[in-house]
Write an enzyme that holds these catalytic residues in place. Structure first.
Site, PDB file in Angstrom:
ATOM      1  CD  GLU A 171      -1.589   1.958   2.801  1.00 59.92           C
ATOM      2  OE1 GLU A 171      -1.087   2.930   2.852  1.00 59.92           O
ATOM      3  OE2 GLU A 171      -1.638   1.255   3.962  1.00 59.92           O
TER       4      GLU A 171
ATOM      5  CD  GLU B 127       7.561   3.805   1.313  1.00 56.82           C
ATOM      6  OE1 GLU B 127       6.935   3.797   2.315  1.00 56.82           O
ATOM      7  OE2 GLU B 127       8.178   5.105   1.134  1.00 56.82           O
TER       8      GLU B 127
END
Length: 1003
Positions: free
Chosen positions: A138, A213
């Protein structure tokens, strides 16, 4: 930039750090005084004549528009089949469900007379392990794509979009990517970026994105210790520093041992490093396909344009059958011992008395097969009856028991495939843990035996019905709430419109109640008392756990490094350098040019103006706003807190709770709560503090304040008498002598602040940093910051051991505040309703006491009497594996001028320099800054930050960055546009802001 740099040199900025004890020890050379819900990417439910009878589903003037909308021919496109076309009469919108012929994507297109347009694409993403791959993905898909070549299109959009919502959510079984904007051009810019991001992300071809991330090893020199870094990795370390988050995860996993809810979609920090790039890429390849997508549009944009745009993206794909079904957890007669009763430790502060810090929570899986709409509604009413208010049956029993400090669990959770119910207490002595469980069962058994009081049922039914008909989402886009509601069924291949309709289910439930059926007690018996699929979780505080966790991570990494060859170590060093170089590199002009952008000409030239009529009636200032309200009146009654001496101000929060939670002269707490629920749409309190703007528009001293306590309520116009009678009763006769309830409220408040200090340390840092510079800052710290937590602990002791003095103070405060001429009333409703309720206003005003008409503001004495705070460096030890680092000061002095350019610079720092250095390179979950053009104060803040001194060094480098910045005209325009959206009011479905759905925001 030059102004900011000069100003920053002219002041001594103070630093404040809320950090793990390990980090503070590492920084001791400088800091000598210190000691089931979705995740998301953002920077960001609770018989007689019905009081809602006049609040029709759609206002009369909307009926013709709704009828015209229904008469329009269905919008078609050769690439799509129309699966269903229908009006959702409850909200006056038209919904059409399509299926894309080639790709198999499903689309829900909602046509609504709403300028705040919403788009969303959702994928079903059930994980098979706790590596956090859905959550990391995401974050990652928004880091560049096939068409949009910037490293961070998400951030570029934040810099220069007029978005009213821009985020992404990771649920335990799905991932949502919603955007919203009132500007049509901007709306389609956002959609294009999001569609390309999810379908063609750079992340699946560049392992550096996963490293940034998700997680990576970091090593700069062969002799340095190996460490884990990564945004999500650090985020989840912060999440699971919270005992509430640990408890929530344990409860969910215990109830769902056999399906995807038994693993952690957000990611367990112990497991995240097991995620490989192959697993990461494979997850996207399998599940981020249009055949596995639910696509949503809402608003007043042209429906044909929606389908044409989608067809461009979807036609590249052929339909598949993705393996993404969310398996149903079968209900068991009883759970195995290891799931039925779990004991888990949580980190507690060093030296903290752990005797009364245990947490105990009971949890049930409620259903296996899908529930009917009527049963879902009935279950929501049961939840409200048991836990919906402070006077609700189970809520009050647990609070009154004195077994713990605060009720936990949240009750009903129905956003996943199967519903659960959880309840318990925190702050429980270990020897009382079993008593909590016994009390819950005892209360439920008594409810089944005796039933709910008719007045309780009436209040809960009205409260639920009022919320359904009002559909007031405040500044949260209405279309997004609509989408999340539809998705609760659609994601499981059910009708997306069924969760949005309530008239039939409501009528069916009312009919069963009128026939005398024991609907609610039967549910409690079947779903709770006779339900063996339940678990009990006990959380045990451990003041040494944080140190153990740090040591275990260091040992794990040391073992990993010990097994590495010299070549392996060199490879990690090179990978670290490669990642940092990529993170530090700037996007080329060609890459930035691929991001669709607005121009300054796209900005509205006029500000939004709301009707505002000011008058004086019976000595009281009354403001009226003639706005569409569907027959509902929203009323705010403001008390002037500047009449109080400084020593009383920290008591205001307690006083405000006493107004609604202690009963009145004629009603106990329960009776009052039920009367509020049965006769109104709700009654609450809030404090408003504002700094007065100098007439010459220069920097304010921050000492001239408006500080008011508002009693806020709403009701349909026909129940205005009830609303204002309630307001009169609670203001004038609230039971300020209710010692037992006051002690309970203080325990709840103390527990809440202690918990939020761990999860929201940046907010406390911000208040602390502002305190030395303005009276407003001192007030905020004294009444809501770290200082207030210290005060609460002392106040609780006083309430227990010196009650007469506490009561006398509360009584004196009420006498002072109920001064008629100092009050303000704010009314919002449509014109006819404002006229209709005037007799109710007149009667309310006549009943108010005159009070001390000679009373004057105590603002001047506050300056001398309120605690002052030096601009010094501080550190606070909190039980968390991450840090919250702040630095701030006053960069403009009173009387100086700060142009709008200063706000542009601050916004640019937040979305540029700080994002790149604190978040991307540093690995913090968030890095940002705040500038007040009113008081001239400026602060840097970080959120869930693995660093401490390195973050401060980044703050100190901001001035140099600004002086060397070579900004293009295009980038400057984007910064101005982004600052405009950051300062303008968001579109709202009502003049009253309501709480957002329970979503944890993740930068």
């Amino acid at each position: 930039a030059a102004e900011m740099r000069a100003a920053s040199r002219a002041v001594l900025m103070s630093m404040l750090v809320l950090a793990s004890s390990t980090s503070l020890r590492l920084g001791a050379g400088v800091l000598r005084h210190g000691a089931s819900r979705p995740f998301n990417r953002g920077m960001s439910r609770r018989g007689g004549s019905s009081p809602v009878a006049r609040a029709s589903t759609t206002a009369p003037q909307e009926c013709t528009a709704a009828e015209a909308l229904a008469a329009e021919p269905v919008v078609t496109h050769p690439g799509f089949d129309v699966m269903k076309d229908d009006m959702v009469d409850e909200y006056g919108v038209r919904a059409t469900i399509y299926k894309h012929k080639k790709s198999g994507a499903e689309v829900l297109s909602v046509i609504a007379p709403d300028e705040n347009k919403v788009f969303g694409i959702t994928f079903r993403t059930p994980p098979k392990d706790s590596t956090g791959v859905p959550h990391i993905l995401e974050h990652s898909v928004l880091c560049g794509s096939r068409k949009f070549l910037s490293k961070e299109p998400f951030v570029e959009l934040l810099k220069g979009s007029l978005q009213t919502f821009l985020n992404a959510f990771t649920y335990p079984d799905r991932t949502c990517y919603p955007v919203a904007s009132c500007n049509l051009k901007d709306f389609y810019n956002l959609i294009n970026v999001y569609l390309d991001a999810v379908l063609h992300p750079r992340a699946t071809n560049d392992d550096l994105v996963l490293q940034q991330e998700g997680w990576h090893y970091e090593l700069e020199k062969p002799d340095d210790p190996l460490v884990f870094k990564g945004v999500v990795y650090n985020e989840m370390k912060g999440v699971y520093s919270s005992p509430d988050a640990l408890l929530g995860r344990a409860a969910q996993q215990a109830l769902f041992p056999d399906n995807t809810y038994g693993v952690d979609s957000g990611g367990d920090p112990l497991v995240i490093p097991d995620l490989t790039f192959e697993g990461f890429k494979g997850f996207h390849d399998e599940l981020y396909h249009p055949s596995n997508a639910k696509i949503y549009f809402y608003g007043d944009d042209p429906a044909p344009q929606r389908l044409a745009l989608l067809d461009e993206y979807l036609s590249e794909f052929d339909a598949i059958n993705p393996d993404s079904e969310v398996k149903t957890q079968s209900k068991k007669a009883s759970l195995p011992t290891e799931s039925a009763r779990i004991t888990q430790k949580f980190p507690a502060a060093e030296g903290e008395d752990a005797a009364n810090k245990h947490m105990i929570q009971m949890n049930w899986l409620l259903n296996e097969a899908p529930m009917s709409s009527k049963d879902k509604l009935a279950l929501a009413v049961v939840d409200h009856l048991l836990l919906g208010t402070s006077a609700a049956t189970l809520q009050k029993a647990l609070t009154d028991s004195s077994l713990g400090s605060a009720v936990i669990g949240g009750g009903l959770s129905d956003e996943l495939k199967q519903a659960t119910f959880s309840v318990g207490l925190k702050g429980v002595p270990p020897e009382k843990v079993a008593d909590v469980e016994a009390l819950v069962v005892k209360v439920l058994e008594k409810v089944v035996k005796d039933g709910f009081d008719d007045s309780a049922v009436e209040a809960s039914m009205n409260s639920i019905e009022f919320q359904l008909r009002e559909f007031n989402t405040g500044s949260f886009p209405r279309g997004l709430s609509f989408m999340l509601g539809a998705m609760s069924g659609w994601i499981y291949d059910r009708d997306p419109l069924e969760p949005l309709r309530f008239e039939e289910a409501l009528a069916e439930l009312k009919a069963e109640l009128a026939a005398g059926k024991p609907v609610f007690t039967d549910m409690i018996q079947a779903l709770l008392l006779d339900n063996g699929h339940k678990s009990v979780i006990e959380m045990v505080p451990d003041s040494g756990l944080e140190q153990v966790q740090v040591a275990e991570e260091e040992e794990r990494l040391a073992e990993i490094k010990a097994q590495m060859s010299d070549d392996d170590i060199e490879r990690v060093i090179q990978d670290t350098a490669r990642l940092k170089a990529a993170q530090a590199a700037h996007d080329s002009p060609e890459a930035l040019a691929t991001i669709p952008a607005l121009t300054l000409d796209d900005l509205a030239k006029e500000g939004l103006e709301l009707p505002n009529e000011v008058g004086l009636e019976q000595g009281v200032t009354i403001l009226r706003h003639d706005v569409p309200s569907n027959g509902i009146v929203y009323a705010d009654i403001g008390l002037d807190l500047t009449l109080l001496p400084a020593e009383d101000l920290p008591y205001v929060s307690l006083f405000s709770r006493c107004l609604l939670q202690t009963g009145t002269a004629t009603e106990d707490q329960v009776t009052l709560s039920r009367r509020i629920g049965a006769r109104t749409g709700g009654l609450g309190t809030s404090m408003v503090t504002g700094v007065k703007v100098p007439e010459d528009d220069t920097i304010a001293t921050g000492d001239e304040l408006v500080h008011r306590l508002f009693l806020r309520g709403k009701a349909v116009g026909g129940k205005a008498d009830d609303l204002f009678d309630l307001a009169r009763d609670v203001l004038m006769t609230a039971r300020l002598d209710n010692q037992k309830r006051v002690i309970e409220m203080l325990k709840e408040s103390k527990a809440g602040l202690e918990s939020s200090l761990v999860s929201s340390g940046h907010s406390y840092a911000s208040q602390r940093l502002s305190a030395p510079h303005t009276l407003a800052g001192r007030l905020a710290e004294t009444t809501g910051g770290v200082e207030y937590l210290k005060f609460l602990r002392d106040l609780l002791d006083a309430a227990e051991n010196d009650w007469p003095s506490v009561q006398a103070r509360l009584e004196r405060m009420r006498s002072t505040l109920l001064t008629k001429s100092k009050m303000v009333i704010n009314l919002s409703a449509d014109g006819q309703t404002l006229q209709d309720i005037q007799p109710s206003i007149d009667r309310f005003l006549s009943a108010l006491p005159e009070g001390d008409e000679s009373a004057v503001s105590s603002l001047e004495s506050w300056k001398a009497d309120m605690p002052s705070f030096a601009a010094s460096n501080e550190g606070f030890v909190v039980p968390t594996q991450v840090n919250y680092v702040g630095k701030g000061g006053r960069v403009y002095q009173p009387g100086e001028r700060a142009s709008g350019a200063t706000s542009v610079v601050a916004r640019s720092l937040r979305t540029g320099y700080l994002w790149d250095n604190v978040r991307v390179i540093g690995g913090a979950y968030g890095g940002f800054c705040r500038f007040s053009p009113l008081t001239g104060t400026f602060s840097y803040l970080s959120y869930r930050d693995p660093n401490l001194l390195g973050t401060i060094e980044n703050y100190d480098g901001a001035a140099e960055f600004l002086t060397t910045l070579d900004i293009t005209d295009e980038a400057l325009a984007q910064a101005i546009i982004g600052t405009n959206v950051g300062h303008r009011p968001r579109p709202s479905t009502s003049v009253h802001d309501r709480p957002r759905p329970s979503i944890i925001h993740h930068p």
